[in-house]
Design an enzyme around this catalytic site. Structure first.
Site, PDB file in Angstrom:
ATOM      1  N   ASP A  22     -22.317 -34.467  47.408  1.00  0.00           N
ATOM      2  CA  ASP A  22     -22.497 -34.814  45.996  1.00  0.00           C
ATOM      3  C   ASP A  22     -23.984 -34.886  45.642  1.00  0.00           C
ATOM      4  O   ASP A  22     -24.408 -34.478  44.569  1.00  0.00           O
ATOM      5  CB  ASP A  22     -21.840 -36.167  45.689  1.00  0.00           C
ATOM      6  N   LEU A  70      -3.231   4.110  27.733  1.00  0.00           N
ATOM      7  CA  LEU A  70      -3.045   5.516  28.098  1.00  0.00           C
ATOM      8  C   LEU A  70      -1.826   6.102  27.404  1.00  0.00           C
ATOM      9  O   LEU A  70      -0.806   5.424  27.271  1.00  0.00           O
ATOM     10  CB  LEU A  70      -2.825   5.620  29.604  1.00  0.00           C
ATOM     11  N   LYS A  78      -0.892   4.578  39.094  1.00  0.00           N
ATOM     12  CA  LYS A  78      -0.903   3.659  37.948  1.00  0.00           C
ATOM     13  C   LYS A  78      -0.321   2.331  38.434  1.00  0.00           C
ATOM     14  O   LYS A  78       0.873   2.217  38.692  1.00  0.00           O
ATOM     15  CB  LYS A  78      -0.083   4.232  36.794  1.00  0.00           C
ATOM     16  N   ARG A 125      -6.166  -8.202  28.475  1.00  0.00           N
ATOM     17  CA  ARG A 125      -6.357  -7.142  27.486  1.00  0.00           C
ATOM     18  C   ARG A 125      -6.085  -7.625  26.065  1.00  0.00           C
ATOM     19  O   ARG A 125      -6.757  -7.235  25.126  1.00  0.00           O
ATOM     20  CB  ARG A 125      -5.433  -5.973  27.838  1.00  0.00           C
ATOM     21  N   LYS A 139      -6.953  11.915  35.100  1.00  0.00           N
ATOM     22  CA  LYS A 139      -8.118  11.782  34.217  1.00  0.00           C
ATOM     23  C   LYS A 139      -9.048  12.971  34.455  1.00  0.00           C
ATOM     24  O   LYS A 139      -9.213  13.392  35.608  1.00  0.00           O
ATOM     25  CB  LYS A 139      -8.911  10.509  34.541  1.00  0.00           C
ATOM     26  N   LYS A 190       4.492   9.008  33.977  1.00  0.00           N
ATOM     27  CA  LYS A 190       5.314   7.897  34.445  1.00  0.00           C
ATOM     28  C   LYS A 190       6.396   8.385  35.408  1.00  0.00           C
ATOM     29  O   LYS A 190       6.876   9.509  35.293  1.00  0.00           O
ATOM     30  CB  LYS A 190       5.992   7.214  33.246  1.00  0.00           C
ATOM     31  N   CYS A 234      29.174 -12.511  11.296  1.00  0.00           N
ATOM     32  CA  CYS A 234      28.188 -12.884  12.320  1.00  0.00           C
ATOM     33  C   CYS A 234      28.834 -13.787  13.378  1.00  0.00           C
ATOM     34  O   CYS A 234      29.466 -14.781  13.037  1.00  0.00           O
ATOM     35  CB  CYS A 234      27.012 -13.605  11.657  1.00  0.00           C
ATOM     36  N   CYS A 244      23.199  -9.620   9.898  1.00  0.00           N
ATOM     37  CA  CYS A 244      23.819 -10.852   9.399  1.00  0.00           C
ATOM     38  C   CYS A 244      23.165 -11.171   8.054  1.00  0.00           C
ATOM     39  O   CYS A 244      21.938 -11.129   7.921  1.00  0.00           O
ATOM     40  CB  CYS A 244      23.544 -11.969  10.393  1.00  0.00           C
TER      41      CYS A 244
END
Ligand code: IVH
Length: 683
Positions: free
Chosen positions: A39, A89, A121, A142, A295, A319, A413, A431
């Site tokens: 300390d 992307l 990825k 982000r 890229k 993907k 509903c 609804c």
């Protein structure tokens, strides 16, 4: 020769070093419970920092250890603006889309040869790390790409992220390093085993586990979860620093970051062959990947190819196809959403799909239900891609005679028995109960308090449901008028929890305008549109009074969005809620109106800044130019419209001369910026 009297530069260096060391000691002491100094030694360092700050007389940042001593480090996720926006992307789901991506590039580059760098990825979450003079000063998620959450304290426990960059030569004063925080598969399994042993909730997949761990308010808990990080990019300060992605990886590695393996290719066919090979072995990696990223390797070529909206045109994420699994349907139920849409949902025998236990899958709407003709007892194929909600792909049972009857479409509903309506040309049934339907109200309130809305921590779905069911919440405005102390009798509502909730609700009163507008849950108004509305009108009152013409002038706002905004504010009960919120002190910050002057000579033009400027910082000039609609590029090409040359402009100026690009000076730049500002003042 060693001087007895340190220069200001030397003092600044010592200051930065002390702040860095004290942050580390704070972290070891408060988070890891493992201090490395006594300390007394700590006090000595802190006193020295105090003296230095006083001597230098410079503004003291809020996070300096002299301002935060003794306090636990959690910053409860304040907003943190990125120095440069974080892009995302574009996706390609098949090889045709990849070939089209390559063709766009080939068409622009003509005869020029180019290479692709291919990286996995990572399925985690993007963060932006800000280094000043080589020291990590903040880390943010982000968020919406412009502003994220400050998660600095939690990031510090990730060993792949250096607190101080290793090689300081040729380093910009401010450098943003971008990459992905993720949880490895073994760490994920270990965590879920521990959660199970403790009777806590299991995480659905490593990505959720990483996100949940990074967003722990208690940095100690975050530190106990094994998170990892791969760096893949740079933001502010990174332009013109290295010339290609491969060089960037080398540089990031030498600075102390973990980087992924990558491969270089000189044509797209080879890239596609590699993709097929990789797909077969994706499971052998120790972390989850949901595709490969291609890229353009050369940064100068990247700038030539440019950007669309929020993603670069020089990169694409190919993907992996969604994993498909077979199961059986137990029942088909009808779920009521925030805007009253009733969605058919298949309740199924639980199955593991792409690492997640799935027992419900959406059937989207009545048209889709009819098209797929899913019935109780059917064997079906379900799939889940990335974050997408699981869906039923098709029925696979063969014996038509054995099947149950087709599902009947409800007329009322299931939650509030109001009549269901179907607007012309729409597949959705809704609804008609509005906020009198408890299911809609609960969804609306959950959206209102969500992180991207009013961000009221601690008000989860269960508590909202209970408050609605007990008749205490009828509208969002009730949240700010509730007598929370009367809830202390409820199970699980300790004093501490109530106090935290009250504080979170109080804090939300001064939220940002984009968050507030998003929180209102206006149909078709997502985060980006909420921000655009806020930036265009400055206050919610001004948005509420905007006519269709004014709304349509905003980029990306079409007739559907404009009409839904108008409808929302035209309804008296919505205006009543807004007035009550206002009266309770919910007053989002007014925004300075950004006006893009369509007539400004720089709208859509590509500008390159080079050299240093006397009257403003280069980064400020870049931001201002972007605000008024110009594209700011880091390198000069045939596509550059103007090069603004400051003092000591070098090779870019030479290139501009060679290519016959218009060259202007700082004076012209100031005139451009001033003419834009005077337009804003006049608005
Ligand atoms: S580059 C301008 N490289 O994917 C491009 N992103 O869909 C910036 N991601 O937000 C991203 N692995 O979170 C890049 N090797 C990689 C990546 C990667 C994962 C994530 C990242 C980004 C998202 C875009």
């Amino acid at each position: 020769m060693v001087s007895l009297f340190p220069t200001q530069d030397e003092q600044m260096l010592e200051l930065a070093q002390l702040r860095y060391e004290l942050h580390e000691h704070n972290y070891r002491y408060y988070v890891l419970d493992d201090p490395k100094i006594t300390d007394a030694e700590y006090d000595g360092l802190l006193r020295r920092l105090n003296d230095l700050e006083a001597q230098l007389g410079l503004p003291i940042p809020k996070d300096s250890p002299t301002q935060t001593v003794g306090a636990p480090l959690s910053q409860a996720f304040t907003a943190c603006e990125h120095g440069e926006p974080m892009l995302s992307l574009a996706n390609a789901f098949d090889s045709d889309e990849v070939l089209a991506f390559d063709k766009r590039i080939a068409d622009i580059l003509g005869d020029e040869s180019y290479e692709y760098i291919v990286e996995p990825k990572i399925d985690g979450l993007a963060v932006n790390l800000r280094y000043e003079a080589g020291v990590l000063v903040s880390a943010a998620t982000r968020g919406d790409g412009r502003v994220g959450e400050n998660v600095t304290d939690n990031i510090r426990s990730i060993s792949d992220i250096p607190w101080r960059l290793r090689a300081l030569n040729n380093l910009p004063d401010v450098l943003e390093v971008r990459g992905e925080v993720y949880m490895s598969k073994p760490a994920f399994e270990q965590l879920n085993q521990a959660q199970q042993a403790a009777g806590d909730k299991l995480f659905a997949n490593p990505r959720n586990a990483a996100a949940g761990s990074l967003r722990q308010l208690d940095a100690k808990v975050s530190a106990s979860r094994k998170l990892s990080f791969f760096a893949y990019g740079v933001g502010l300060g990174g332009r013109g620093w290295v010339s290609s992605q491969t060089k960037l990886f080398e540089r990031l590695y030498s600075l102390g970051f973990a980087v992924q393996n990558y491969t270089l290719f000189s044509n797209i066919q080879d890239v596609l062959v590699y993709y097929d090979k990789f797909l077969k072995q994706r499971a052998s990696l120790s972390y989850e990947v949901d595709g490969l990223v291609f890229k353009l390797n050369n940064f100068e070529l990247q700038e030539q190819i440019g950007y669309v909206a929020r993603s670069p045109r020089w990169a694409i994420a190919h993907k992996f196809p969604a994993e498909e699994v077979e199961t059986t349907v137990d029942e088909i139920i009808w779920q009521v959403g925030r805007t009253g849409v009733i969605t058919p949902v298949a309740v199924m025998q639980p199955v593991l799909v792409a690492g997640v236990m799935v027992s419900r899958a959406t059937l989207h709407n009545i048209n889709e239900l009819a098209r797929k003709d899913v019935r109780q007892g059917d064997t079906v194929i379900v799939r889940r891609a990335g974050d997408v909600i699981p869906e039923v792909v098709r029925v696979v049972n063969a014996d038509a005679e054995q099947r149950a009857l087709a599902v009947t479409i409800p007329s009322h509903c299931p939650e509030c028995a109001s009549l269901l309506v179907q607007e012309e040309g729409e597949a959705a049934i809704r609804c008609s109960g509005g906020l009198s339907c408890p299911a809609q109200l609960k969804e609306r309130l959950s959206h209102f308090v969500s992180r991207n809305g009013m961000d009221i921590e601690g008000l989860g779905e269960k508590l909202i449901a209970r408050l609605v069911d007990e008749g205490l919440l009828h509208t969002m405005a009730d949240l700010y008028e509730l007598d929370w102390s009367s809830l202390s009798q409820w199970q699980g509502m300790g004093e501490k929890k109530i106090a935290n909730l009250q504080q979170a609700i109080e804090q939300s009163k001064s939220c940002s305008l984009p968050h507030f507008i998003f929180a209102l849950g206006i149909r078709h108004v997502g985060q980006a549109t909420a921000r655009a509305l806020a930036e265009t009108f400055g206050t919610w009152q001004a948005v509420s009074g905007a006519d269709e013409e004014a709304l349509l002038r905003i980029n990306d706002v079409g007739t559907e969005v404009a009409s839904s905004v108008r409808t929302f504010f035209a309804e008296q009960h919505n205006m009543d809620v807004l007035q009550r919120l206002h009266a309770s002190g919910v007053q989002p910050e007014t925004m300075v109106i950004k006006k893009q002057d369509a007539g400004h000579p720089l709208v859509g033009k590509t500008v390159v800044l080079t050299g240093s400027f006397v009257s403003l910082k280069r980064s400020d000039a870049q931001n201002k130019l972007r605000d008024l609609g110009a594209k700011v590029s880091g390198s000069v090409s045939k596509k550059t419209d103007y090069v603004v040359a400051g003092e000591q402009a070098g090779s870019k100026l030479e290139k501009a001369k060679q290519l016959d690009v218009s060259i202007v000076d700082e004076q012209q730049l100031l005139m451009w910026l001033q003419s834009a500002e005077s337009d804003i003042d006049a608005a």
